[in-house]
Write an enzyme that holds these catalytic residues in place. Sequence first.
Site, PDB file in Angstrom:
ATOM      1  CG  HIS A  54      -1.891  -1.058   1.395  1.00  0.00           C
ATOM      2  ND1 HIS A  54      -3.027  -0.997   1.963  1.00  0.00           N
ATOM      3  CD2 HIS A  54      -2.110  -2.197   0.309  1.00  0.00           C
ATOM      4  CE1 HIS A  54      -3.928  -1.867   1.674  1.00  0.00           C
ATOM      5  NE2 HIS A  54      -3.302  -2.741   0.821  1.00  0.00           N
ATOM      6  CD  GLU A  56      -1.852   4.155   3.491  1.00  0.00           C
ATOM      7  OE1 GLU A  56      -1.557   3.364   2.467  1.00  0.00           O
ATOM      8  OE2 GLU A  56      -3.136   4.496   3.729  1.00  0.00           O
ATOM      9  CB  CYS A  84      -6.389  -0.299   5.254  1.00  0.00           C
ATOM     10  SG  CYS A  84      -4.723  -1.136   5.234  1.00  0.00           S
ATOM     11  CB  CYS A  87      -1.812   1.673   6.120  1.00  0.00           C
ATOM     12  SG  CYS A  87      -1.646   0.726   4.803  1.00  0.00           S
TER      13      CYS A  87
END
Lengths: 158, 158
Positions: A54, A56, A84, A87
Amino acid sequence: MKKTAQKFMMLAIERAKQAIEKGQTPFGACIVKDEQVISCEHNTVWDTTDITAHAEINAIRKACIKLDTVDLSGCVIYSTCEPCPMCFAACHWARISKIVFGARIKDAKQAGFSELIVSNEEMKRLGESSVEIVAGFLSEENIELFKLWSQNSEKRAY
Amino acid sequence: MKKTAQKFMMLAIERAKQAIEKGQTPFGACIVKDEQVISCEHNTVWDTTDITAHAEINAIRKACIKLDTVDLSGCVIYSTCEPCPMCFAACHWARISKIVFGARIKDAKQAGFSELIVSNEEMKRLGESSVEIVAGFLSEENIELFKLWSQNSEKRAY
């Protein structure tokens, strides 16, 4: 929020737009310390065949290498979408001081991503985290990223 | 649980012991599909200066590459310690079918790690996840890993 905050979020948004152009998913994240950009990454799940890649996570990994420490205290992360739970917890482990995000996890869910719908505020409360959270920053521009992405006929969610 | 489950958890435990010997933290995770080991990794946070390099994340990354997919449906992850919320959510994204773990997040907290204390059962309930969870498997052997690690004078938590 200061004007510089807008500038850093716009960098994250630009990175997310690059991701869309490259067939990746529409997420960007920018890590800043002392008003200096440390890392600015987009999601690379499809590009790297790594479900954990992801925006992040990518930005945190890069910042750790760049600052040569796993302690990102004093850093702010600007994320186009609410991190999420994976993260959010990564931000916690990295001791990031502040999370600023635009769109909500529910917006990503609506766009087709199989999100665990647990908000950052709820994760903070349950885990007794001290991270500061700023929600809905430049939300219109950030939600717009999902629309832009959805226009790509080769888009793939996960 | 079948005897093979014990075998797979013992592989994760062995990997965690290797981590301790190498100055890493005492966590191991083994991903299995159709009774075949796909990946078995330990935590490498200090080794790679990557705060996200938990055993489960490492094992998921390796499994994605090995199986050439970000969809690990049908896989079981054996983890020496209950996955933290980052790793639980990574399992969710990877569509891992079952999580089997030994020690609890609170055991890791007690050993000095700055855990967000949100259990896998609570994450599953809040996020409406369908993952199967088996808690406390070989818990004695798994909790023992923290004792072993704590005897190392150069141990470092985060």
